[in-house]
Design an enzyme around this catalytic site. Structure first.
Site, PDB file in Angstrom:
ATOM      1  N   LEU B  45       0.823  -1.210   0.000  1.00 57.36           N
ATOM      2  CA  LEU B  45       0.000   0.000   0.000  1.00 57.36           C
ATOM      3  C   LEU B  45       0.849   1.249   0.000  1.00 57.36           C
ATOM      4  O   LEU B  45       0.551   2.217  -0.708  1.00 57.36           O
ATOM      5  CB  LEU B  45      -0.947  -0.012   1.194  1.00 57.36           C
ATOM      6  CG  LEU B  45      -2.075  -1.020   1.077  1.00 57.36           C
ATOM      7  CD1 LEU B  45      -2.970  -0.941   2.299  1.00 57.36           C
ATOM      8  CD2 LEU B  45      -2.886  -0.783  -0.179  1.00 57.36           C
ATOM      9  N   GLY B  47       4.093   1.685  -1.039  1.00 59.78           N
ATOM     10  CA  GLY B  47       4.854   1.866  -2.278  1.00 59.78           C
ATOM     11  C   GLY B  47       3.966   2.133  -3.481  1.00 59.78           C
ATOM     12  O   GLY B  47       4.263   3.000  -4.313  1.00 59.78           O
ATOM     13  N   ARG B 332      -4.728  -5.234  20.959  1.00 67.54           N
ATOM     14  CA  ARG B 332      -4.098  -6.518  20.677  1.00 67.54           C
ATOM     15  C   ARG B 332      -3.107  -6.977  21.739  1.00 67.54           C
ATOM     16  O   ARG B 332      -3.068  -8.155  22.094  1.00 67.54           O
ATOM     17  CB  ARG B 332      -3.358  -6.402  19.361  1.00 67.54           C
ATOM     18  CG  ARG B 332      -4.341  -6.260  18.237  1.00 67.54           C
ATOM     19  CD  ARG B 332      -3.662  -6.027  16.938  1.00 67.54           C
ATOM     20  NE  ARG B 332      -4.691  -6.028  15.909  1.00 67.54           N
ATOM     21  CZ  ARG B 332      -4.481  -5.779  14.632  1.00 67.54           C
ATOM     22  NH1 ARG B 332      -3.251  -5.498  14.218  1.00 67.54           N
ATOM     23  NH2 ARG B 332      -5.459  -5.821  13.778  1.00 67.54           N
ATOM     24  N   LEU B 443      -3.055  -0.085   7.330  1.00 70.37           N
ATOM     25  CA  LEU B 443      -3.474   0.248   5.976  1.00 70.37           C
ATOM     26  C   LEU B 443      -3.631   1.758   5.864  1.00 70.37           C
ATOM     27  O   LEU B 443      -3.215   2.387   4.889  1.00 70.37           O
ATOM     28  CB  LEU B 443      -4.788  -0.464   5.637  1.00 70.37           C
ATOM     29  CG  LEU B 443      -4.758  -1.996   5.753  1.00 70.37           C
ATOM     30  CD1 LEU B 443      -6.088  -2.590   5.306  1.00 70.37           C
ATOM     31  CD2 LEU B 443      -3.624  -2.590   4.929  1.00 70.37           C
TER      32      LEU B 443
HETATM   33  C1  LIG Z   1      -2.509 -11.364   7.532  1.00 70.41           C
HETATM   34  C2  LIG Z   1      -2.459  -9.889   7.775  1.00 70.41           C
HETATM   35  C3  LIG Z   1      -3.617  -9.146   7.885  1.00 70.41           C
HETATM   36  C4  LIG Z   1      -3.584  -7.785   8.111  1.00 70.41           C
HETATM   37  N1  LIG Z   1      -4.751  -7.099   8.211  1.00 70.41           N
HETATM   38  C5  LIG Z   1      -4.714  -5.763   8.397  1.00 70.41           C
HETATM   39  C6  LIG Z   1      -5.930  -5.007   8.474  1.00 70.41           C
HETATM   40  O1  LIG Z   1      -7.021  -5.536   8.361  1.00 70.41           O
HETATM   41  N2  LIG Z   1      -5.835  -3.675   8.646  1.00 70.41           N
HETATM   42  C7  LIG Z   1      -4.634  -3.032   8.750  1.00 70.41           C
HETATM   43  O2  LIG Z   1      -4.622  -1.821   8.879  1.00 70.41           O
HETATM   44  N3  LIG Z   1      -3.481  -3.724   8.668  1.00 70.41           N
HETATM   45  C8  LIG Z   1      -3.482  -5.062   8.512  1.00 70.41           C
HETATM   46  N4  LIG Z   1      -2.305  -5.762   8.437  1.00 70.41           N
HETATM   47  C9  LIG Z   1      -1.039  -5.034   8.409  1.00 70.41           C
HETATM   48  C10 LIG Z   1      -0.808  -4.460   7.031  1.00 70.41           C
HETATM   49  O3  LIG Z   1      -1.277  -5.344   6.060  1.00 70.41           O
HETATM   50  C11 LIG Z   1       0.647  -4.171   6.724  1.00 70.41           C
HETATM   51  O4  LIG Z   1       1.252  -3.514   7.779  1.00 70.41           O
HETATM   52  C12 LIG Z   1       0.752  -3.293   5.496  1.00 70.41           C
HETATM   53  O5  LIG Z   1       0.030  -3.854   4.445  1.00 70.41           O
HETATM   54  C13 LIG Z   1       2.187  -3.068   5.091  1.00 70.41           C
HETATM   55  O6  LIG Z   1       2.206  -2.362   3.877  1.00 70.41           O
HETATM   56  P1  LIG Z   1       3.544  -1.832   3.273  1.00 70.41           P
HETATM   57  O7  LIG Z   1       3.182  -1.131   2.029  1.00 70.41           O
HETATM   58  O8  LIG Z   1       4.302  -1.070   4.280  1.00 70.41           O
HETATM   59  O9  LIG Z   1       4.425  -3.123   2.944  1.00 70.41           O
HETATM   60  P2  LIG Z   1       4.096  -4.523   2.231  1.00 70.41           P
HETATM   61  O10 LIG Z   1       2.723  -4.633   1.776  1.00 70.41           O
HETATM   62  O11 LIG Z   1       4.652  -5.557   3.130  1.00 70.41           O
HETATM   63  O12 LIG Z   1       4.963  -4.455   0.922  1.00 70.41           O
HETATM   64  C14 LIG Z   1       6.334  -4.617   0.910  1.00 70.41           C
HETATM   65  C15 LIG Z   1       6.808  -4.473  -0.505  1.00 70.41           C
HETATM   66  O13 LIG Z   1       8.218  -4.364  -0.498  1.00 70.41           O
HETATM   67  C16 LIG Z   1       8.787  -5.257  -1.399  1.00 70.41           C
HETATM   68  N5  LIG Z   1      10.096  -5.608  -0.878  1.00 70.41           N
HETATM   69  C17 LIG Z   1      10.444  -6.015   0.374  1.00 70.41           C
HETATM   70  N6  LIG Z   1      11.767  -6.188   0.457  1.00 70.41           N
HETATM   71  C18 LIG Z   1      12.269  -5.896  -0.764  1.00 70.41           C
HETATM   72  C19 LIG Z   1      13.571  -5.896  -1.319  1.00 70.41           C
HETATM   73  N7  LIG Z   1      14.640  -6.212  -0.592  1.00 70.41           N
HETATM   74  N8  LIG Z   1      13.701  -5.574  -2.613  1.00 70.41           N
HETATM   75  C20 LIG Z   1      12.630  -5.243  -3.392  1.00 70.41           C
HETATM   76  N9  LIG Z   1      11.381  -5.204  -2.900  1.00 70.41           N
HETATM   77  C21 LIG Z   1      11.213  -5.531  -1.617  1.00 70.41           C
HETATM   78  C22 LIG Z   1       7.824  -6.389  -1.494  1.00 70.41           C
HETATM   79  O14 LIG Z   1       8.007  -7.058  -2.701  1.00 70.41           O
HETATM   80  C23 LIG Z   1       6.496  -5.649  -1.421  1.00 70.41           C
HETATM   81  O15 LIG Z   1       6.175  -5.158  -2.689  1.00 70.41           O
HETATM   82  C24 LIG Z   1      -2.343  -7.143   8.234  1.00 70.41           C
HETATM   83  C25 LIG Z   1      -1.168  -7.871   8.120  1.00 70.41           C
HETATM   84  C26 LIG Z   1      -1.222  -9.235   7.930  1.00 70.41           C
HETATM   85  C27 LIG Z   1       0.072 -10.012   7.909  1.00 70.41           C
END
Ligand SMILES: Cc1cc2nc3c(=O)[nH]c(=O)nc-3n(C[C@H](O)[C@H](O)[C@H](O)COP(=O)(O)OP(=O)(O)OC[C@H]3O[C@@H](n4cnc5c(N)ncnc54)[C@H](O)[C@@H]3O)c2cc1C
Ligand code: FES
Lengths: 257, 640
Positions: B45, B47, B332, B443
């Site tokens: 979300l 990125g 939590r 999110l």
């Molecule tokens: C099962 C589950 C349910 C959840 N439900 C909720 C919810 O209902 N509500 C809520 O608010 N939150 C929820 N969360 C938490 C939330 O989903 C995450 O904190 C959030 O989606 C993280 O988003 P992000 O964009 O920071 O990273 P991510 O979505 O983790 O994306 C990481 C990105 O980085 C890339 N990446 C990582 N390392 C590298 C690298 N070395 N080189 C290149 N690319 C890399 C990956 O490919 C990916 O594209 C939940 C989490 C889980 C595990």
């Protein structure tokens, strides 16, 4: 490998090995012994790989990420069926309690000309991204949206849009189709956006360009066999394809004028 | 030498800070934006929202992810929902209340200015997502539906069945694909970032491995955004996707980015319990289930009866008993600890005794099975697939599992790390959740950072920075590339006897045992002793088969586990250093007579931002950012 409550199985695996898109590939046979019925299918492969590594043999390459049935990464054909025998279930959610002691299980990649094999069971599905790129969006720049409740959308339409939007883009529909058609995938996105008011402005051009992109990839044509719907782990309805055909017909008519 | 860090937050009344900061920041004019390039690592979300928004503004974006498509980033798995202060249900919500709940929920360890901004932009996020066509749940009249999450007494969570993350991510991904069609975003999927490249101390590019061909590639830009998610997989078992890792953050840490509050880990109370030693990951059962599910254990120890045979008066609905005002919807950290206490008392349930029940019987009786199915159908189905049990008939068995990491790279109010030009968004940064994140707020934060914060602050950075012409022919890129190639070869050359997973599981065990839900000095010291030993063994005895110039999953995993083996030690050190309990960090030495977390505001009302003294050696200094609470008074959290 004991589980908390399950039994153990001894299985024979026939696994597709292929070094890359240009290699012809072949099946290799493996024994998978002492597999707990509580394991998921991919955990069974993990256990296999641990065994292979400890014997100095190359592990089996397969794609996976969430292991919860939502990211659409896992992609195996199991005994001839994409995602295996359970209806509405991705490979990562399939559990070994579905199999019997002594079973032989054939494991292959999703096969389609549009999905070249990268290695073993891993394929390249970037054609799907290109279909979305052709118009699977609503053009709205960040910052100029009106209040979310300004435009009421009935629960029935919202649910309908959701049901189509639930597609995980795994490609099982393509792998299941004898023509390797991407119609279910493409139509699910078209129906999602056609069902809601926000999607109306670009409706005509969207159907045109997404269908054109689908046709320009190496996918085949739809002959309505319904194999896609039966294989879809999210049970996306084949009615979407009828919606796509309607959308496309309208768009061809309008663009002809 | 330890430093005191400045957050660079604006001053003045909290409700005006972001507004006045936006006005005071420099702008890049539209024509100039098209001359600038930005690398965005990660397509979750954070990125994806940043990529599409910056591209719309005119920047040239290069986007990277590990998965085969941006749409599969880990955010896709988020289930329950996203918070916003819309107050559509008219139940007393407001920006201030969302701010207040988040600061309190985070146990007073977050930065007030950031949290307030988050609450302010929360409403724009919902508007934006609806405009993109995200099919949120709706009422019959056509307005948006809300539900409740832990730590709040209002209904402010927007959702799309149990697939909210999927729908939000597909919305942001669609925006990205539109900009890809416009040639404003170039997408590099199946790439893993292995190093950050600095030129004159500024982040000017990255070194990545093409996971299909094994090729090491260099990419340069005017700024780098890290949106690479959390590091929960350091525990081996967590609810994170299998590819979630700390590598990108860790390699930046080695280049000088401070790592803040690494010990703040969220253990989610409702996950499907472990069933065997082959287990590869744990599955979350969304917190939203606590809207209708009631948590209980038998009153008697060791009661082995089938749950449906245990009569009402022999059940202990312990959350309702201990916390009458929040009941099953306590935050939590509180719910998780209480489940652990029940299991430690010998009142755990199921074949392993390491679980509690989450029961929908009364909700089904009251609302009917169809209504429950409509709300949680996919979650119930998921549970049944894993356990083979039908949760409409038999209560779910659940137990806490590692879920989210509040710690992450330190960033200032502009989301810039301690390395100029390196910005960190989403779960990868430490900023908004203090020591405990409330449900449905990750999110919100990821999208706030990407859609509404970075578009302004990045412009300010670019407008204020003299950026020399740099491309990948620069010496720094060549050096980084060589270093990455060497370290991959080193892993292949060890040719030891044990698999990567062997080490990862062992590390996970140490982390869960000593740096998990409940921590004490003796255990933490033990972890600090054990982890380096395991790390040494790894570098002597790991077996990575296959080649470097080809798809090689084991090699990918090996690099990630090598980094986890270093991060784990820092987490234990941070946890030992923090002589207090707060949110998800529970030190047994610091608890109230009722076993609640006892903070030490006198000595620990600050962010611990760890700095590596040199890239070569694991030796850290603690820098501190003091935290001020001007609007939410420092008080003991109570959910009773
Ligand atoms: C099962 C589950 C349910 C959840 N439900 C909720 C919810 O209902 N509500 C809520 O608010 N939150 C929820 N969360 C938490 C939330 O989903 C995450 O904190 C959030 O989606 C993280 O988003 P992000 O964009 O920071 O990273 P991510 O979505 O983790 O994306 C990481 C990105 O980085 C890339 N990446 C990582 N390392 C590298 C690298 N070395 N080189 C290149 N690319 C890399 C990956 O490919 C990916 O594209 C939940 C989490 C889980 C595990
Ligand atoms: S691994 Fe994500 S759907 Fe199977």
């Amino acid at each position: 490998m004991a589980g908390a409550g399950g039994k153990n199985l001894n299985l024979k695996l026939k696994v597709w090995k292929q070094k890359g898109p240009n290699d012809s590939g072949h099946f290799l046979n493996y024994d998978a012994n002492g597999i707990s019925t509580d394991m998921s299918f991919l955990e069974m492969l993990d256990v296999m790989n641990e065994d292979l590594i400890s014997n100095g043999q190359e592990p089996i390459e397969f794609d996976h990420d969430c292991r919860e049935g939502i990211c659409g990464t896992c992609s195996l054909v199991i005994n001839g069926e994409p995602h295996g025998p359970d209806k509405g279930t991705t490979t990562c959610q399939l559990h070994m309690r579905r199999f019997k002691d002594g079973d032989t299980i054939a494991i292959e990649p999703f096969r389609a000309k549009a999905f070249p094999v990268i290695r073993d069971l891993i394929v390249d599905r970037s054609a799907f991204d290109r279909i979305i790129e052709a118009g699977g969006y609503i053009s709205t720049n960040t910052g100029n949206a009106v209040d979310a409740n300004a435009m009421p959308i009935g629960k029935a339409e919202a649910d309908e849009a959701f049901n189509s939007a639930a597609c995980i883009g795994c490609g099982a529909c393509v792998a299941a189709c004898k023509n390797a058609s991407a119609s279910l995938f493409t139509s699910a996105k078209l129906s999602h956006l056609a069902a809601i008011p926000q999607g109306q402005a670009e409706r005509i051009s969207r159907a045109n360009s997404m269908v054109a992109q689908m046709d320009s990839e190496a996918f085949g044509a739809c002959t309505n066999t319904g194999a896609c719907e039966a294989a879809c782990p999210k049970e996306i309805s084949i009615e979407n394809i009828a919606v796509m055909n309607r959308e496309f017909a309208i768009s061809s008519l309008k663009s002809r004028k | 030498m330890s430093k005191e860090l400045s957050s660079n937050e604006p001053t003045g009344p909290i409700e005006e800070r972001w507004q006045s900061h936006k006005f005071n920041m420099k702008l890049v004019n539209p024509a100039n934006k098209t001359k600038h390039s930005v690398i965005i690592v990660g397509t979750g979300l954070a990125g994806a929202s940043a990529a599409s928004t910056l591209a719309e503004l005119g920047y040239n974006v290069k986007s990277f992810c590990i998965q085969d498509s941006p749409r599969r980033a880990h955010s896709i798995a988020a289930q329950g929902g996203i918070n916003a202060a819309k107050n559509y249900p008219n139940d007393g919500d407001s920006v201030f209340r969302l701010f207040y709940d988040t600061v309190k929920g985070g146990d007073f360890r977050s930065r007030e200015s950031n949290v307030y901004r988050l609450a302010q932009v929360s409403n724009n996020i919902i508007d934006q997502c609806v405009a993109q066509g995200v099919p949120f749940a709706r009422e019959y009249g056509g307005t948006l539906s809300n539900r409740s999450f832990g730590g709040a007494q209002v209904s402010r969570t927007f959702y799309a069945k149990g697939q909210t993350g999927q729908q939000l991510l597909l919305g942001a991904y669609a925006g990205m694909m539109k900009q890809s069609a416009n040639k404003k975003i170039e997408i590099f999927a199946r790439r893993e970032m292995l190093d950050l490249v600095l030129v004159d101390g500024v982040a000017r590019g990255i070194t990545v491995r093409n996971l299909t061909t094994g090729e090491i590639e260099s990419h340069s830009a005017d700024a780098v955004l890290l949106c690479t998610g959390g590091y929960g997989n350091v525990f081996y078992l967590s609810t994170n996707a299998m590819n979630s890792n700390v590598t990108a953050s860790w390699r930046c840490h080695k280049k000088g980015a401070y790592f803040a509050n690494p010990c703040y880990t969220q253990i989610h109370p409702t996950c499907v319990p472990v069933s065997g030693d082959y287990q590869s990951k744990l599955t979350l059962m969304s917190e939203s289930l606590r809207n209708d599910g009631r948590v209980w254990v038998p009153k008697e120890k060791g009661d082995k009866r089938h749950p449906n045979e245990i009569p009402e008066n022999e059940r202990d609905y312990y959350l309702e008993r201990i916390y009458p005002s929040f009941g099953n919807l306590v935050p939590r950290d509180v719910a998780s600890r209480q489940a652990k206490f029940r299991v430690d008392e010998g009142r755990g349930v199921g074949p392993t005794g390491v679980a509690v029940y989450l029961d929908f019987k009364s909700a089904i009786e009251k609302k009917g099975e169809a209504a429950i199915k409509d709300k949680y159908g996919n979650l119930f189905q998921m549970y049944e697939k894993i356990t083979g049990e039908n949760p409409y008939k038999v209560p779910m068995r659940i137990f806490p599992a590692v879920h989210y990491t509040m710690g992450g790279l330190w960033v200032d109010y502009n989301l810039q790390s301690s390395i100029p030009g390196l910005h960190v968004l989403g779960e990868a940064n430490f900023s908004d959740h203090g020591s405990n994140r409330l449900g449905a707020s990750a999110l919100m934060q990821g999208l706030a950072d990407g859609y509404f914060v970075i578009p302004y602050t990045l412009g300010n950075f670019i407008a204020n920075t003299e950026l020399a012409d740099v491309d990948t022919n620069h010496e720094a890129f060549k050096k980084s590339k060589e270093k990455c190639e060497k370290s991959l070869q080193k892993l292949l050359d060890i040719k030891g006897t044990k698999s990567v997973d062997y080490f990862h599981k062992k590390l996970g065990h140490i982390m869960w045992e000593y740096v998990g839900m409940s921590r004490n000095a003796t255990g933490l010291k033990k972890a600090i002793e054990e982890i380096p030993k395991l790390r040494e063994e790894f570098w002597k005895d790991v077996r990575v088969l296959g080649e470097n110039n080809f798809k090689n999953t084991e090699l990918e995993k090996a690099g990630r586990v090598a980094d986890f083996l270093e991060l784990g030690e820092l987490m234990a050190r941070d946890a030992l250093n923090r002589e207090e309990s707060c949110g998800g960090h529970f030190r047994e030495e610091h608890q109230t007579p009722e076993n609640e977390a006892k903070r030490n505001d006198e000595d620990f009302c600050h962010v611990s931002a760890w700095e590596l003294k040199s890239e070569e050696k694991l030796d850290w200094v603690e820098n501190k950012e003091p935290l001020k609470f001007e609007y939410v008074k420092l008080a003991n959290r109570s959910y009773k």
